[in-house]
Design a protein around this motif. Structure first.
Motif, PDB file in Angstrom:
ATOM      1  N   GLY A  89      -1.732 -14.956  -2.214  1.00 48.35           N
ATOM      2  CA  GLY A  89      -3.028 -14.294  -2.190  1.00 48.35           C
ATOM      3  C   GLY A  89      -2.941 -12.821  -2.532  1.00 48.35           C
ATOM      4  N   TYR A  90      -4.088 -12.255  -2.821  1.00 48.70           N
ATOM      5  CA  TYR A  90      -4.193 -10.841  -3.187  1.00 48.70           C
ATOM      6  C   TYR A  90      -4.056  -9.996  -1.928  1.00 48.70           C
ATOM      7  N   VAL A  91      -2.980  -9.218  -1.846  1.00 43.52           N
ATOM      8  CA  VAL A  91      -2.753  -8.334  -0.711  1.00 43.52           C
ATOM      9  C   VAL A  91      -2.546  -6.922  -1.262  1.00 43.52           C
ATOM     10  N   PRO A  92      -3.636  -6.135  -1.387  1.00 40.04           N
ATOM     11  CA  PRO A  92      -3.558  -4.848  -2.064  1.00 40.04           C
ATOM     12  C   PRO A  92      -2.548  -3.876  -1.463  1.00 40.04           C
ATOM     13  N   GLU A  93      -2.361  -3.924  -0.141  1.00 47.12           N
ATOM     14  CA  GLU A  93      -1.436  -2.974   0.477  1.00 47.12           C
ATOM     15  C   GLU A  93       0.026  -3.235   0.103  1.00 47.12           C
ATOM     16  N   ARG A  94       0.298  -4.378  -0.508  1.00 44.14           N
ATOM     17  CA  ARG A  94       1.664  -4.680  -0.947  1.00 44.14           C
ATOM     18  C   ARG A  94       1.889  -4.348  -2.420  1.00 44.14           C
ATOM     19  N   ALA A  95       0.871  -3.880  -3.080  1.00 47.26           N
ATOM     20  CA  ALA A  95       0.994  -3.572  -4.515  1.00 47.26           C
ATOM     21  C   ALA A  95       1.689  -2.234  -4.719  1.00 47.26           C
ATOM     22  N   ILE A  96       2.410  -2.163  -5.826  1.00 48.91           N
ATOM     23  CA  ILE A  96       3.033  -0.919  -6.273  1.00 48.91           C
ATOM     24  C   ILE A  96       2.387  -0.594  -7.613  1.00 48.91           C
ATOM     25  N   GLY A  97       2.037   0.651  -7.834  1.00 49.38           N
ATOM     26  CA  GLY A  97       1.389   1.027  -9.084  1.00 49.38           C
ATOM     27  C   GLY A  97       2.397   1.407 -10.160  1.00 49.38           C
ATOM     28  N   LEU A  98       2.359   0.701 -11.297  1.00 49.55           N
ATOM     29  CA  LEU A  98       3.168   1.049 -12.460  1.00 49.55           C
ATOM     30  C   LEU A  98       2.284   1.886 -13.363  1.00 49.55           C
TER      31      LEU A  98
END
Length: 92
Positions: free
Chosen positions: A16-25
């Motif tokens: 699922g989509y978990v925004p707090e686990r995303a890293i920005g490239l």
């Protein structure tokens, strides 16, 4: 932070989509979110992201393409163009 299994047990969604686990490239023009469960492929159309999600026992394959072409429009720009086109048709 909850494990993938804990999230699955609570929501029934694996991948699922978990925004707090995303890293920005980040590149010069945009920031692309990077997720642990996503594979990334450079194609002739741009950066392609592939994810697999399991929701309610059904498997879904999600693919997003971020165009690198200069003339490429964002999804918002495309939606606004469709709305404007529909409004013009209705007003004629």
């Amino acid at each position: 932070m909850k494990s993938e299994f804990e999230v699955y047990m609570e929501t029934g969604i694996l991948g699922g989509y978990v925004p707090e686990r995303a890293i920005g490239l980040r590149n010069e023009n945009m920031i692309t979110p990077i997720y642990r469960d996503t594979s990334y492929h450079e194609t002739e159309h741009g950066m392609e992201l592939r994810r697999e999600m399991i929701v309610g026992g059904r498997t879904f394959f999600v693919r997003s393409i971020f165009s690198t072409a200069e003339e490429a429009k964002t999804p918002t720009e495309q939606m606004l163009q469709i709305i404007d086109s529909d409004l013009e048709k209705g007003s004629l």
